[in-house]
Each structure stands twice: as structure tokens, then as C-alpha cells.
Motif scaffolding. Structure first.
Motif, mmCIF file in Angstrom:
data_model
loop_
_atom_site.group_PDB
_atom_site.id
_atom_site.type_symbol
_atom_site.label_atom_id
_atom_site.label_comp_id
_atom_site.label_asym_id
_atom_site.label_seq_id
_atom_site.Cartn_x
_atom_site.Cartn_y
_atom_site.Cartn_z
ATOM 1 N N SER A 41 0.824 -1.205 0.000
ATOM 2 C CA SER A 41 0.000 0.000 0.000
ATOM 3 C C SER A 41 0.854 1.249 0.000
ATOM 4 O O SER A 41 1.945 1.281 0.582
ATOM 5 C CB SER A 41 -0.888 0.039 1.248
ATOM 6 N N GLY A 42 0.307 2.277 -0.652
ATOM 7 C CA GLY A 42 0.857 3.621 -0.599
ATOM 8 C C GLY A 42 -0.175 4.525 0.062
ATOM 9 O O GLY A 42 -1.371 4.216 0.052
ATOM 10 N N THR A 43 0.276 5.632 0.604
ATOM 11 C CA THR A 43 -0.609 6.496 1.387
ATOM 12 C C THR A 43 -1.414 7.479 0.544
ATOM 13 O O THR A 43 -2.382 8.049 1.025
ATOM 14 C CB THR A 43 0.203 7.289 2.427
ATOM 15 N N TRP A 77 -3.896 2.348 -8.303
ATOM 16 C CA TRP A 77 -3.338 1.000 -8.339
ATOM 17 C C TRP A 77 -2.315 0.969 -9.463
ATOM 18 O O TRP A 77 -2.631 1.225 -10.613
ATOM 19 C CB TRP A 77 -4.453 0.013 -8.602
ATOM 20 N N ALA A 78 -1.085 0.663 -9.123
ATOM 21 C CA ALA A 78 -0.035 0.516 -10.133
ATOM 22 C C ALA A 78 0.448 -0.927 -10.107
ATOM 23 O O ALA A 78 0.528 -1.549 -9.046
ATOM 24 C CB ALA A 78 1.123 1.469 -9.853
ATOM 25 N N LEU A 79 0.734 -1.454 -11.280
ATOM 26 C CA LEU A 79 1.197 -2.824 -11.419
ATOM 27 C C LEU A 79 2.509 -2.809 -12.187
ATOM 28 O O LEU A 79 2.595 -2.186 -13.252
ATOM 29 C CB LEU A 79 0.157 -3.654 -12.174
ATOM 30 N N ILE A 80 3.513 -3.464 -11.640
ATOM 31 C CA ILE A 80 4.801 -3.599 -12.305
ATOM 32 C C ILE A 80 5.049 -5.084 -12.504
ATOM 33 O O ILE A 80 5.139 -5.851 -11.542
ATOM 34 C CB ILE A 80 5.957 -2.977 -11.474
ATOM 35 N N ASP A 81 5.125 -5.494 -13.766
ATOM 36 C CA ASP A 81 5.323 -6.896 -14.117
ATOM 37 C C ASP A 81 6.808 -7.133 -14.373
ATOM 38 O O ASP A 81 7.362 -6.640 -15.354
ATOM 39 C CB ASP A 81 4.497 -7.226 -15.362
ATOM 40 N N LEU A 82 7.429 -7.884 -13.480
ATOM 41 C CA LEU A 82 8.847 -8.209 -13.621
ATOM 42 C C LEU A 82 9.041 -9.650 -14.094
ATOM 43 O O LEU A 82 10.118 -10.207 -13.954
ATOM 44 C CB LEU A 82 9.571 -7.986 -12.290
ATOM 45 N N HIS A 88 1.929 -5.244 -7.097
ATOM 46 C CA HIS A 88 0.747 -4.390 -7.080
ATOM 47 C C HIS A 88 0.947 -3.356 -5.978
ATOM 48 O O HIS A 88 1.131 -3.724 -4.817
ATOM 49 C CB HIS A 88 -0.513 -5.200 -6.747
ATOM 50 N N VAL A 89 0.915 -2.085 -6.341
ATOM 51 C CA VAL A 89 1.011 -0.998 -5.372
ATOM 52 C C VAL A 89 -0.344 -0.304 -5.387
ATOM 53 O O VAL A 89 -0.780 0.191 -6.431
ATOM 54 C CB VAL A 89 2.131 0.004 -5.737
ATOM 55 N N MET A 90 -1.022 -0.285 -4.238
ATOM 56 C CA MET A 90 -2.402 0.168 -4.210
ATOM 57 C C MET A 90 -2.647 1.140 -3.055
ATOM 58 O O MET A 90 -1.987 1.048 -2.024
ATOM 59 C CB MET A 90 -3.339 -1.032 -4.027
ATOM 60 N N GLN A 91 -3.608 2.023 -3.243
ATOM 61 C CA GLN A 91 -4.113 2.795 -2.119
ATOM 62 C C GLN A 91 -5.007 1.871 -1.294
ATOM 63 O O GLN A 91 -5.540 0.880 -1.798
ATOM 64 C CB GLN A 91 -4.898 4.004 -2.605
#
Length: 105
Positions: A41-43, A77-82, A88-91
Motif C-alpha cells: 500500500s501507498g498512502t 493501483w499501479a502494477l509492475i510486471d517483472l 501491485h502498489v495500491m491505495q
């Protein structure tokens, strides 16, 4: 980088940016697409985007070009596919709504 190293790398880089409630989920038995999903999560919108941008930049610097990067426009919501690891970085609101930990856990 092998899968475990990539997972540790991703967690380390999102932790650098103070991501909260970092959870990694082994989905290797449930998905042909990836082995691990990391959810954090991000703030705020800015924080979500900063975490995702930092991870993508550091991955490129380490020679691990992201296969995909989604969600830069809204910051919910940001998704980084490695590849073997998807982050998944989400509020908090999006994270509780989609509840990926329950879905994939």
C-alpha cells in the motif's frame, strides 16, 4: 536474477520507498503467468506512483526490464510486471475492495 532474488529485490525496493503492509503471495501452483505476487500500500496517489516508479527504475538499472507497467495515470493501483514477480502498489481503498490477498492466497 533467479526468482527468489527478484522477489527479494522487489520487496527491498518498495520498502526503500516506505510501502506499507507488504505481502508476498506464492502463486506458482495457481498461475502460469508468474510465480509471486507482491501487494503493498501507498498512502496517496503520489506515493503509489513514487513506489512504482522507483521499482521500475531500479529494475531497469539492475538489467531487469519490466515487462509491463500499468496505472501511471490514476495512482489508485499501479502494477509492475517483472516476469516471475508481479508487484501491485495500491491505495488502501482499492486494496480492500479488490482483496488480492484473499483472492490469490
Amino acid at each position: 536474477m533467479d526468482t527468489k532474488q527478484l522477489l527479494a529485490f522487489a520487496i527491498d525496493k518498495i520498502d526503500d520507498m516506505k510501502a506499507r503492509d507488504i505481502v508476498n503471495i506464492d502463486v506458482s501452483e495457481k498461475s502460469d503467468i508468474t510465480d509471486y505476487m507482491v501487494v503493498c500500500s501507498g498512502t496517496s496517489k503520489r506515493h503509489v506512483l513514487s513506489i512504482a516508479d522507483h521499482l521500475a527504475k531500479e529494475a531497469r538499472h539492475a538489467g531487469q526490464e519490466p515487462l509491463g507497467y500499468e496505472g501511471q495515470s490514476d495512482g489508485e493501483w499501479a502494477l509492475i510486471d517483472l516476469g516471475d514477480v508481479i508487484v501491485h502498489v495500491m491505495q488502501d481503498q482499492a486494496r480492500s475492495y479488490y482483496d488480492l490477498e484473499k483472492l490469490w492466497g
